[in-house]
Design an enzyme around this catalytic site. Structure first.
Site, PDB file in Angstrom:
ATOM      1  CB  ALA A 329      81.240  30.976 -32.613  1.00 12.91           C
ATOM      2  CB  SER A 330      81.906  35.741 -33.232  1.00  6.86           C
ATOM      3  OG  SER A 330      80.930  35.537 -34.232  1.00  6.86           O
ATOM      4  CB  THR A 331      85.756  33.436 -29.467  1.00  7.87           C
ATOM      5  OG1 THR A 331      85.932  32.150 -30.077  1.00  7.87           O
ATOM      6  CG2 THR A 331      84.533  33.422 -28.579  1.00  7.87           C
ATOM      7  CB  VAL A 332      88.539  32.780 -34.047  1.00 10.16           C
ATOM      8  CG1 VAL A 332      88.776  31.634 -33.077  1.00 10.16           C
ATOM      9  CG2 VAL A 332      87.376  32.462 -34.984  1.00 10.16           C
ATOM     10  CE  LYS A 333      82.459  36.976 -36.542  1.00 15.94           C
ATOM     11  NZ  LYS A 333      81.105  37.571 -36.415  1.00 15.94           N
TER      12      LYS A 333
END
Length: 660
Positions: A329-333
């Site tokens: 999810a957004s942890t890799v943004k």
């Protein structure tokens, strides 16, 4: 009357005949004596060594002596894996006057089941009477005490003690330490192939998972030997020589058992995992997967009932979730933002308009943001602070899957981290080639957009996330996650005095990740700092009031596909299809000492900030609470004494063993 014939004997001829016979007899006897003495010479002189060896092998026997297994400690010296005496009841049949009567009497005294008695008599039929046979494999303390008082009534029956592995923190450390269990046929064949089987001649257990398996060679030690003289029945007469075994090395881990306890408490009632790591060394401070299971059950041989219970549980306690893949999810943004900066697709000032949706030209489908009305004008910093999906849809489209996957692989996604346990998963870093090999299909642009927010085929392990954050905060310096901190070897000198040698483990550095512009690291890290410290940012609430300066990023991973016009509602969604909550964090912002990754499955409501963020907060509160830096939480409730909890775990384990 006929005349009487007189026979005159030829004494000369008789004498010659006697002489010839005597000579022949003498030659025969002499020949036999020569044959006899030649055989004696052959046996006693020429073949002396050969027959002496055979004689000794019949008279002298070499008995293997098992070494004590090395112990395992946490970073503060608290024992995590011990060798505990286990008592069994053994019988030497020839020393018991009336075997059946005595077995029945002692069975009444110690409440030994009929099945156990039948197993004993069956085993006794196939063994010599002077050999000891196990009657009861595990005695409780009460049974040992009761038998000791009545031992004089049962000659030939005695308590036999041996060391077995014992994990005082039971399920708290199982996924990290693994466990020791009985050597099976597969293990034996592998040891033979490796040429190590002789070293296990007296050993009954071997490491099956985790640290116990990975460092089996260090922990096991070297076998010893006892040279004994036996009679023609195989009975030991005396000991001729004794070579003591070499104890296995003790291991000191980077693991902090108090952080591990906090992780367990924070994940209580949830399915998920926590990994905390020291970014300066790569040492794992905590790694806990919930739910877990008690490794002690496997040490003595788990019952089929208990094993089926673990195997069929819907919560899958046997899986180590810390090293299994989740949609990030957004942890890799932050990592995607860094990729955009490196590829010069965006700059720190690049802005896009976010109306709440994103649409590819010529296609009807709209890719929506988590905020229905959108974020308005968004730059890189705000996109990370607010976790703006539209910004990263656009960025992913401009980058393309090849550039994304290439950079993410440099951060370690889609590959093993190299941690010192064997159960790690590579997870999935999708690419055009990967999809072609896996599904024999082409890659679609819409899939690239999903990858831009950590969805689609992309999965990461919580451990990979901690390694990636470590690379980020170290400005490209990569560390190998590891548990082992030091080894300690105990040996005796010439005077028989035990000496211990402590050896720190030094890990080789990996090739660094070098960027075209060093300032790009700081741009992304500053945005993660704002995500925690700035009011209204997605990770601000969980760390509100913390006395240490933290940074982080939230994530809410969609598990089930949602139709274009369908709205997600956790309350009406089947539990196993609810979203996962993800969170990554590090602290202090300047010169970090700890990085944390949290994954929680199928949350009832809220996202990463609501569910996973507080877990990371508790881990960091415990870590910094060990010094003068304190948190706004009640320190008396957040700080735990390891020795007290170790005693609690021991008591719980004793109750479990009694119920089994």
């Amino acid at each position: 009357m006929s005349p009487r014939r007189i026979i005159i004997r030829n004494h000369s001829a008789e004498a010659n005949l006697f002489a010839r016979r005597t000579f022949i007899a003498f030659v025969g006897v002499l020949s036999l004596l020569l044959i006899l003495f030649s055989n004696i010479y052959l046996l006693q002189v020429d073949s002396f060594e050969k027959y002496q060896t055979r004689s000794n092998s019949n008279r002298i026997k070499l008995l293997p002596v098992a070494p004590n297994r090395g112990l395992i400690y946490d970073r503060n010296g608290i024992i995590l894996a011990d060798n505990k005496p286990v008592y069994s009841l053994a019988v030497i049949p020839e020393e018991v006057d009336s075997l059946e009567a005595n077995i029945q009497e002692i069975s009444k005294l110690l409440d030994i089941s009929v099945d156990r008695q039948e197993k004993f008599f069956k085993a006794a039929k196939g063994k010599r009477r002077f050999k000891q046979i196990e009657l009861l494999p595990r005695l409780s303390e009460q049974q040992v005490a009761l038998f000791s008082v009545n031992q004089h009534k049962f000659p030939g029956i005695f308590v036999d003690a041996r060391l077995k592995r014992y994990y005082p923190f039971s399920e708290l450390t199982t996924h990290n330490l693994g466990y020791v269990a009985r050597i099976n046929r597969k293990d034996a064949n592998k040891l033979k192939q490796q040429g190590k089987f002789e070293n296990y001649a007296a050993t009954h257990g071997i490491g099956k998972l985790g640290i116990e398996k990975y460092y089996e060679e260090l922990l096991h030690g070297t076998i010893g030997h006892q040279e004994v003289e036996i009679n023609n029945q195989g009975r030991i007469i005396r000991t001729l020589n004794y070579t003591p075994p070499v104890q296995g090395k003790d291991l000191t881990l980077t693991l902090d058992i108090e952080l591990q306890m906090i992780a367990k408490r924070a994940l209580s009632g949830k399915r998920g995992a926590v990994v905390a790591m020291n970014p300066r060394t790569g040492g794992i401070l905590a790694m806990y997967s919930n739910p877990s299971y008690d490794g002690n059950l496997f040490v003595h041989g788990i019952s089929s009932k208990n094993y089926k219970k673990l195997l069929n549980s819907k919560d899958l306690p046997l899986i180590n979730r810390a090293v299994q893949g989740y949609p990030p999810a957004s942890t890799v943004k932050p990592f995607l933002a860094l990729t955009g900066l490196e590829e010069q697709v965006i700059t720190a000032s690049t802005k896009i308009w976010d109306p709440g949706w994103y649409q590819l030209e010529g296609l009807p489908n709209k890719y929506r943001d988590w905020k229905k009305w959108g974020h308005g004008w968004v730059n890189l910093t705000k996109a990370i602070e607010q976790s703006c999906n539209i910004y990263f849809f656009d960025l992913a489209f401009k980058l393309g899957i090849t550039k994304i996957s290439t950079m993410m692989e440099r951060f370690g996604f889609g590959d093993y981290t190299g941690i010192d346990i064997h159960e790690e998963s590579r997870a999935i870093m999708p690419s055009v080639a990967w999809k072609r090999d896996r599904y024999n299909k082409s890659w679609y642009t819409g899939e690239t957009l999903s990858v831009g927010i950590g969805q689609s085929y992309w999965t990461v392990t919580p451990l990979q996330l901690t390694q990636a954050i470590t690379t980020l905060v170290n400005h490209g310096e990569r560390k190998v996650p590891h548990f082992l901190k030091a080894t300690k070897e105990i040996a005796k000198d010439e005077e028989g005095v035990s000496q211990s040698t402590l050896e720190e483990v030094i890990y080789e550095e990996q090739a660094p990740l070098v960027l075209k512009q060093e300032k790009h690291w700081d741009l992304v890290l500053e945005a993660m700092h704002n995500t925690v410290q700035k009011f209204g940012a997605t990770a601000h609430a969980p760390f509100k009031g913390a006395k240490y300066d933290a940074a982080g990023k939230t994530g809410s991973a969609q598990v089930a596909r949602i139709k274009q016009n369908e709205k997600y509602d956790a309350g009406t969604t089947q539990e196993n299809k609810r979203d996962n909550a993800m969170f990554i964090a590090f602290a202090p912002y300047k010169n970090p000492e700890i990085v944390v990754a949290v994954a929680i499955e199928n949350v009832a409501k809220g996202g990463g900030g609501t569910n996973a963020g507080p877990v990371a907060r508790q881990i960091m509160d415990q870590y910094f609470g060990n010094r003068e830096i304190t948190s706004s939480m009640d320190s008396s409730s957040s700080q735990l004494n390891a020795k007290t909890l170790q005693h609690m775990h021991q008591s719980q384990l004793a109750q479990t063993q009694e119920s089994d």
